[in-house]
Design a protein around this motif. Sequence first.
Motif, PDB file in Angstrom:
ATOM      1  N   ASP A   1       0.810  -1.222   0.000  1.00  0.00           N
ATOM      2  CA  ASP A   1       0.000   0.000   0.000  1.00  0.00           C
ATOM      3  C   ASP A   1       0.844   1.273   0.000  1.00  0.00           C
ATOM      4  O   ASP A   1       0.305   2.371  -0.150  1.00  0.00           O
ATOM      5  CB  ASP A   1      -0.939   0.016   1.215  1.00  0.00           C
ATOM      6  N   ILE A   2       2.153   1.124   0.192  1.00  0.00           N
ATOM      7  CA  ILE A   2       3.025   2.300   0.223  1.00  0.00           C
ATOM      8  C   ILE A   2       3.535   2.576  -1.193  1.00  0.00           C
ATOM      9  O   ILE A   2       4.244   1.749  -1.776  1.00  0.00           O
ATOM     10  CB  ILE A   2       4.220   2.090   1.174  1.00  0.00           C
ATOM     11  N   PRO A   3       3.204   3.720  -1.783  1.00  0.00           N
ATOM     12  CA  PRO A   3       3.657   4.030  -3.145  1.00  0.00           C
ATOM     13  C   PRO A   3       5.155   4.322  -3.184  1.00  0.00           C
ATOM     14  O   PRO A   3       5.764   4.650  -2.163  1.00  0.00           O
ATOM     15  CB  PRO A   3       2.843   5.276  -3.511  1.00  0.00           C
ATOM     16  N   THR A   4       5.748   4.197  -4.344  1.00  0.00           N
ATOM     17  CA  THR A   4       7.169   4.482  -4.494  1.00  0.00           C
ATOM     18  C   THR A   4       7.397   5.963  -4.797  1.00  0.00           C
ATOM     19  O   THR A   4       6.495   6.664  -5.259  1.00  0.00           O
ATOM     20  CB  THR A   4       7.780   3.660  -5.631  1.00  0.00           C
ATOM     21  N   VAL A   5       8.617   6.412  -4.549  1.00  0.00           N
ATOM     22  CA  VAL A   5       9.002   7.775  -4.897  1.00  0.00           C
ATOM     23  C   VAL A   5       8.818   7.981  -6.402  1.00  0.00           C
ATOM     24  O   VAL A   5       8.369   9.042  -6.849  1.00  0.00           O
ATOM     25  CB  VAL A   5      10.468   8.041  -4.484  1.00  0.00           C
ATOM     26  N   ALA A   6       9.175   6.942  -7.183  1.00  0.00           N
ATOM     27  CA  ALA A   6       9.044   7.037  -8.646  1.00  0.00           C
ATOM     28  C   ALA A   6       7.599   7.268  -9.061  1.00  0.00           C
ATOM     29  O   ALA A   6       7.315   8.067  -9.961  1.00  0.00           O
ATOM     30  CB  ALA A   6       9.580   5.764  -9.300  1.00  0.00           C
ATOM     31  N   GLU A   7       6.671   6.591  -8.393  1.00  0.00           N
ATOM     32  CA  GLU A   7       5.243   6.758  -8.704  1.00  0.00           C
ATOM     33  C   GLU A   7       4.768   8.171  -8.413  1.00  0.00           C
ATOM     34  O   GLU A   7       3.852   8.687  -9.062  1.00  0.00           O
ATOM     35  CB  GLU A   7       4.396   5.812  -7.850  1.00  0.00           C
ATOM     36  N   LEU A   8       5.378   8.781  -7.401  1.00  0.00           N
ATOM     37  CA  LEU A   8       4.882  10.065  -6.896  1.00  0.00           C
ATOM     38  C   LEU A   8       5.574  11.273  -7.521  1.00  0.00           C
ATOM     39  O   LEU A   8       5.565  12.353  -6.951  1.00  0.00           O
ATOM     40  CB  LEU A   8       5.029  10.096  -5.374  1.00  0.00           C
TER      41      LEU A   8
END
Length: 328
Positions: free
Chosen positions: A239-246
């Motif tokens: 459930d924790i998004p990645t830095v790349a996704e954000l």
Amino acid sequence: MIQRRTLAAVLPLFAAAALLPGLALAQAPPWPTKQSIRIISPYAPGGTTDVLARLLAQPLQQKLGQTVIVENKGGAGGNVGTDYVAKAAPDGYTLLLAASGPIVISPSLYAKIPYDSIKDFTFVAPIANASFVVLANPASGITSIKDLIARAKKGEKINFASAGSGTPQHIIGEMFNQAAGIKMQHIPYKGSGPAMNDLLAGQVPISFENPVPAMPHVKAGKVKVLASTGAVRSAAFPDIPTVAELGLPGFDAKPWYGLMAPAGLDPAIAKKLNDAVREALSSTEMKARLFTLGAEPMAMTTPEFQAFAEKDRDKWTKVVKTSGATPD
């Protein structure tokens, strides 16, 4: 006559020499004996290497039939404890719970370190790797990666904590600065434990940290997770998004931990330790404990582990140069 006398004098020497291999074999001490095996954690108590060392000590003790103790020797971003093991006797009684920082980052970050991160060690067995997490103290008001970057770009002074200069926490923070086009101020600590304590106390608003010491505080609601640092989401925390996704595509950092020994360790001892580590990590209980902490077990032979570390050192050398990171 002279030749006979010479031959008579030399023959006993040849006979003695022929016995030496057998004599050396007979005198080779068994391992382990009653002497305790020490695992050196090169950071302060409470950090990732300390937690992993203590998780591993118990099953190793059971499998080897010998007392295994953990000692903390922190300082200089893990370099002090790492150097201590590099200079220890290669007898199998002094081991290193190695973090990737002193092995693959320090050689390019520091002008000089007191050990060769490849030649001075026996790479016994990898233990685990983990995507790090970006943490914020709730009192800071920082609610997301986008918010963090926006605040920094507006000129807000933001500090980030790390386990020390040259640690993955430090370099990942500098990677983030470079990728986001901001400049947060690095605050180094003597290990993850002290860094986490100050994050919890609100002395620093942001930290880049391994989930091993972080997630218990996240679950307790004491700190907020903004993102993970791997290329893909962690299987342990989907459930924790990645830095790349954000908003920072291509961002990827996933440090590792392993068991190492001084160079020159008897290959038979190295294999015995490698087998014991792999058996311990393959247990359902150990996998579950690592998974809960956000770490994923690794399995390699000793030659494979060394080859992996050499390749990873090349990767992080490029990261250090690109990020512009320097020792504080």
